[in-house]
Motif scaffolding. Structure first.
Motif, PDB file in Angstrom:
ATOM      1  N   ALA A 169       0.830  -1.209   0.000  1.00  0.00           N
ATOM      2  CA  ALA A 169       0.000   0.000   0.000  1.00  0.00           C
ATOM      3  C   ALA A 169       0.864   1.259   0.000  1.00  0.00           C
ATOM      4  N   GLN A 170       1.955   1.261   0.756  1.00  0.00           N
ATOM      5  CA  GLN A 170       2.860   2.413   0.755  1.00  0.00           C
ATOM      6  C   GLN A 170       3.514   2.603  -0.607  1.00  0.00           C
ATOM      7  N   MET A 171       3.832   1.498  -1.256  1.00  0.00           N
ATOM      8  CA  MET A 171       4.403   1.564  -2.602  1.00  0.00           C
ATOM      9  C   MET A 171       3.402   2.182  -3.575  1.00  0.00           C
ATOM     10  N   ARG A 172       2.153   1.763  -3.494  1.00  0.00           N
ATOM     11  CA  ARG A 172       1.119   2.316  -4.372  1.00  0.00           C
ATOM     12  C   ARG A 172       0.914   3.812  -4.109  1.00  0.00           C
ATOM     13  N   ASP A 173       0.887   4.188  -2.832  1.00  0.00           N
ATOM     14  CA  ASP A 173       0.671   5.590  -2.493  1.00  0.00           C
ATOM     15  C   ASP A 173       1.797   6.474  -3.022  1.00  0.00           C
ATOM     16  N   ALA A 174       3.024   5.983  -2.936  1.00  0.00           N
ATOM     17  CA  ALA A 174       4.162   6.771  -3.421  1.00  0.00           C
ATOM     18  C   ALA A 174       4.048   7.040  -4.917  1.00  0.00           C
ATOM     19  N   ILE A 175       3.654   6.029  -5.698  1.00  0.00           N
ATOM     20  CA  ILE A 175       3.527   6.216  -7.140  1.00  0.00           C
ATOM     21  C   ILE A 175       2.273   7.015  -7.475  1.00  0.00           C
ATOM     22  N   ARG A 176       1.215   6.834  -6.706  1.00  0.00           N
ATOM     23  CA  ARG A 176      -0.032   7.547  -6.994  1.00  0.00           C
ATOM     24  C   ARG A 176       0.139   9.056  -6.849  1.00  0.00           C
ATOM     25  N   ARG A 177       1.039   9.476  -5.981  1.00  0.00           N
ATOM     26  CA  ARG A 177       1.247  10.913  -5.800  1.00  0.00           C
ATOM     27  C   ARG A 177       1.856  11.590  -7.025  1.00  0.00           C
ATOM     28  N   LEU A 178       2.427  10.791  -7.930  1.00  0.00           N
ATOM     29  CA  LEU A 178       2.970  11.361  -9.155  1.00  0.00           C
ATOM     30  C   LEU A 178       1.875  11.788 -10.128  1.00  0.00           C
ATOM     31  N   GLY A 179       0.686  11.227  -9.985  1.00  0.00           N
ATOM     32  CA  GLY A 179      -0.401  11.574 -10.887  1.00  0.00           C
ATOM     33  C   GLY A 179      -0.238  11.004 -12.284  1.00  0.00           C
ATOM     34  N   ASP A 180       0.517   9.937 -12.422  1.00  0.00           N
ATOM     35  CA  ASP A 180       0.750   9.293 -13.713  1.00  0.00           C
ATOM     36  C   ASP A 180      -0.064   8.002 -13.749  1.00  0.00           C
ATOM     37  N   ARG A 181      -1.126   7.995 -14.549  1.00  0.00           N
ATOM     38  CA  ARG A 181      -2.025   6.836 -14.525  1.00  0.00           C
ATOM     39  C   ARG A 181      -1.372   5.598 -15.113  1.00  0.00           C
ATOM     40  N   TRP A 182      -0.399   5.784 -16.008  1.00  0.00           N
ATOM     41  CA  TRP A 182       0.260   4.622 -16.607  1.00  0.00           C
ATOM     42  C   TRP A 182       1.169   3.934 -15.582  1.00  0.00           C
ATOM     43  N   LEU A 183       1.866   4.729 -14.794  1.00  0.00           N
ATOM     44  CA  LEU A 183       2.665   4.135 -13.728  1.00  0.00           C
ATOM     45  C   LEU A 183       1.769   3.509 -12.662  1.00  0.00           C
ATOM     46  N   ASP A 184       0.625   4.144 -12.386  1.00  0.00           N
ATOM     47  CA  ASP A 184      -0.328   3.559 -11.443  1.00  0.00           C
ATOM     48  C   ASP A 184      -0.774   2.180 -11.915  1.00  0.00           C
ATOM     49  N   ALA A 185      -1.081   2.083 -13.221  1.00  0.00           N
ATOM     50  CA  ALA A 185      -1.528   0.800 -13.761  1.00  0.00           C
ATOM     51  C   ALA A 185      -0.410  -0.234 -13.710  1.00  0.00           C
ATOM     52  N   ARG A 186       0.825   0.201 -13.945  1.00  0.00           N
ATOM     53  CA  ARG A 186       1.943  -0.742 -13.916  1.00  0.00           C
ATOM     54  C   ARG A 186       2.161  -1.294 -12.513  1.00  0.00           C
ATOM     55  N   VAL A 187       2.058  -0.416 -11.522  1.00  0.00           N
ATOM     56  CA  VAL A 187       2.218  -0.864 -10.139  1.00  0.00           C
ATOM     57  C   VAL A 187       1.045  -1.751  -9.732  1.00  0.00           C
ATOM     58  N   ALA A 222      11.147  -3.029  -2.618  1.00  0.00           N
ATOM     59  CA  ALA A 222      10.307  -2.431  -3.665  1.00  0.00           C
ATOM     60  C   ALA A 222       9.648  -1.153  -3.168  1.00  0.00           C
ATOM     61  N   ARG A 223       9.208  -1.148  -1.911  1.00  0.00           N
ATOM     62  CA  ARG A 223       8.611   0.065  -1.358  1.00  0.00           C
ATOM     63  C   ARG A 223       9.633   1.199  -1.272  1.00  0.00           C
ATOM     64  N   ASP A 224      10.820   0.896  -0.743  1.00  0.00           N
ATOM     65  CA  ASP A 224      11.847   1.934  -0.611  1.00  0.00           C
ATOM     66  C   ASP A 224      12.264   2.473  -1.977  1.00  0.00           C
ATOM     67  N   ALA A 225      12.414   1.567  -2.963  1.00  0.00           N
ATOM     68  CA  ALA A 225      12.794   2.006  -4.294  1.00  0.00           C
ATOM     69  C   ALA A 225      11.706   2.867  -4.921  1.00  0.00           C
ATOM     70  N   SER A 226      10.445   2.519  -4.674  1.00  0.00           N
ATOM     71  CA  SER A 226       9.337   3.292  -5.237  1.00  0.00           C
ATOM     72  C   SER A 226       9.271   4.684  -4.622  1.00  0.00           C
ATOM     73  N   VAL A 227       9.491   4.769  -3.323  1.00  0.00           N
ATOM     74  CA  VAL A 227       9.465   6.074  -2.662  1.00  0.00           C
ATOM     75  C   VAL A 227      10.596   6.959  -3.186  1.00  0.00           C
ATOM     76  N   LYS A 228      11.787   6.402  -3.322  1.00  0.00           N
ATOM     77  CA  LYS A 228      12.916   7.176  -3.836  1.00  0.00           C
ATOM     78  C   LYS A 228      12.693   7.587  -5.288  1.00  0.00           C
ATOM     79  N   PHE A 229      12.151   6.656  -6.080  1.00  0.00           N
ATOM     80  CA  PHE A 229      11.873   6.995  -7.478  1.00  0.00           C
ATOM     81  C   PHE A 229      10.843   8.114  -7.571  1.00  0.00           C
ATOM     82  N   ALA A 230       9.775   8.026  -6.770  1.00  0.00           N
ATOM     83  CA  ALA A 230       8.736   9.053  -6.816  1.00  0.00           C
ATOM     84  C   ALA A 230       9.301  10.426  -6.443  1.00  0.00           C
ATOM     85  N   ASP A 231      10.141  10.486  -5.408  1.00  0.00           N
ATOM     86  CA  ASP A 231      10.734  11.759  -5.009  1.00  0.00           C
ATOM     87  C   ASP A 231      11.637  12.321  -6.105  1.00  0.00           C
ATOM     88  N   LEU A 232      12.434  11.443  -6.715  1.00  0.00           N
ATOM     89  CA  LEU A 232      13.350  11.897  -7.754  1.00  0.00           C
ATOM     90  C   LEU A 232      12.608  12.280  -9.030  1.00  0.00           C
TER      91      LEU A 232
END
Length: 318
Positions: A169-187, A222-232
């Motif tokens: 769930a934390q991984m999904r939330d990190a990517i969802r904050r980007l507002g990119d629906r394609w990345l949301d679907a991939r996750v 995977a969660r830590d990598a997703s959070v770092k990717f979203a921030d970057l």
């Protein structure tokens, strides 16, 4: 602040991003009903200001109790929806819809209660409880797909799965904050693969030791990598960084798929061995099948070892 647009035909969008469709959120078909019941109780709220202090307190309490009952009912509907979607699930630990029905009856009883007419308030409360049951049904009262499993191992497996679901769930939330629906679907597609592994472990808690690294270390990474990717990526939307993250998800998804297949193959081997043992026992009792089905030879090392242990008994039977 300017926001980079990334659409279907934008440069740098890989074809893999176009395939997954956004997963629909789990929603019960009756999820909209509680809010209408809460709206129907609004007259208790407004009518409270035109009564004496005792009547005002009773009406306000009636509205508050009914609103709380509908919130509890909504939580129960959400839990039931998650229960229905899963192939393997435990019944909800708290019967939320049952508590919601009791609170609904109590709220209606408080709303119509008058001095000297407690019987009428009781009848109205029971009526509200029955109407709630007819409108929303009951909570799931039995486990699904985990019959015969050890309760202690099942609790250990469920605790590990709960922690893994938190990481997911934390991984999904990190990517969802980007507002990119394609990345949301991939996750979401990756999450579906992980949830399939959850079901395997729920149905056979003995596989927890084999899947512990995937549910713990891999999902935490995977969660830590997703959070770092979203921030970057929020600061610097670099296509190369995005492609690297998607490749990382592809590798993880393949690993989880492979693990689920290995667990399934292990279950099949165990079933083949149990059938072989049962047939040997039937043969010793003099029961013969008309056309015994040909079982394929065990493929895994554990299955071959157990089959070797059964070989002396087979020779004696002959």
């Amino acid at each position: 602040m300017a926001k980079r647009f990334g659409g279907r035909f934008s440069p740098g969008m890989q074809q893999d991003n176009l395939n997954p469709a956004p997963a629909a959120p789990i929603r019960h078909r009756l999820a909209g009903r509680p809010k209408y019941v809460t709206m129907a109780a609004v007259p208790f709220l407004f009518g409270a200001f035109f009564q004496d202090p005792a009547g005002m307190a009773a009406s306000l309490a009636a509205f508050g109790v009914i609103a709380s009952a509908m919130w509890m009912t909504g939580e129960g509907l959400a839990a039931e929806a998650a229960y229905e979607v899963r192939r393997v699930a435990r019944r909800p630990a708290i019967p939320r819809k049952l508590f919601g029905s009791v609170l609904t009856g109590l709220g209606l009883g408080l709303g119509v209660a008058e001095p000297g007419s407690l019987a009428g308030a009781g009848v109205m409360g029971v009526t509200g409880l029955v109407l709630h049951w007819l409108a929303f049904g009951t909570d799931p009262m039995r486990d699904k797909g985990i019959a015969g499993t050890d309760s202690f191992q099942g609790e250990r497996a469920q605790k590990m799965i709960d922690e893994a679901e938190t990481h997911l769930a934390q991984m999904r939330d990190a990517i969802r904050r980007l507002g990119d629906r394609w990345l949301d679907a991939r996750v979401d597609r990756f999450a579906a693969t992980v949830e399939d592994l959850f079901d395997r472990v729920r149905s056979n808690p003995g596989d927890l030791s084999a899947a512990r690294r995937y549910l713990g270390v891999y999902l935490t990474g995977a969660r830590d990598a997703s959070v770092k990717f979203a921030d970057l990526y929020r600061q610097i939307p670099d296509p190369a960084t995005r492609a690297s993250y998607e490749a990382f998800l592809d590798d993880l998804e393949q690993d989880f798929n492979a693990k689920s297949r290995r667990l399934l193959e292990g279950d099949k081997s165990d079933l083949d061995i149990e059938i072989s043992v049962l047939r040997e026992r039937l043969a010793r009792e003099g029961v013969r099948a008309s056309e015994p089905a040909q079982l394929e030879a065990p493929t895994t090392e554990t299955a071959r070892f157990l089959d070797g242990l059964l070989t002396p008994d087979r020779d004696k039977a002959r």
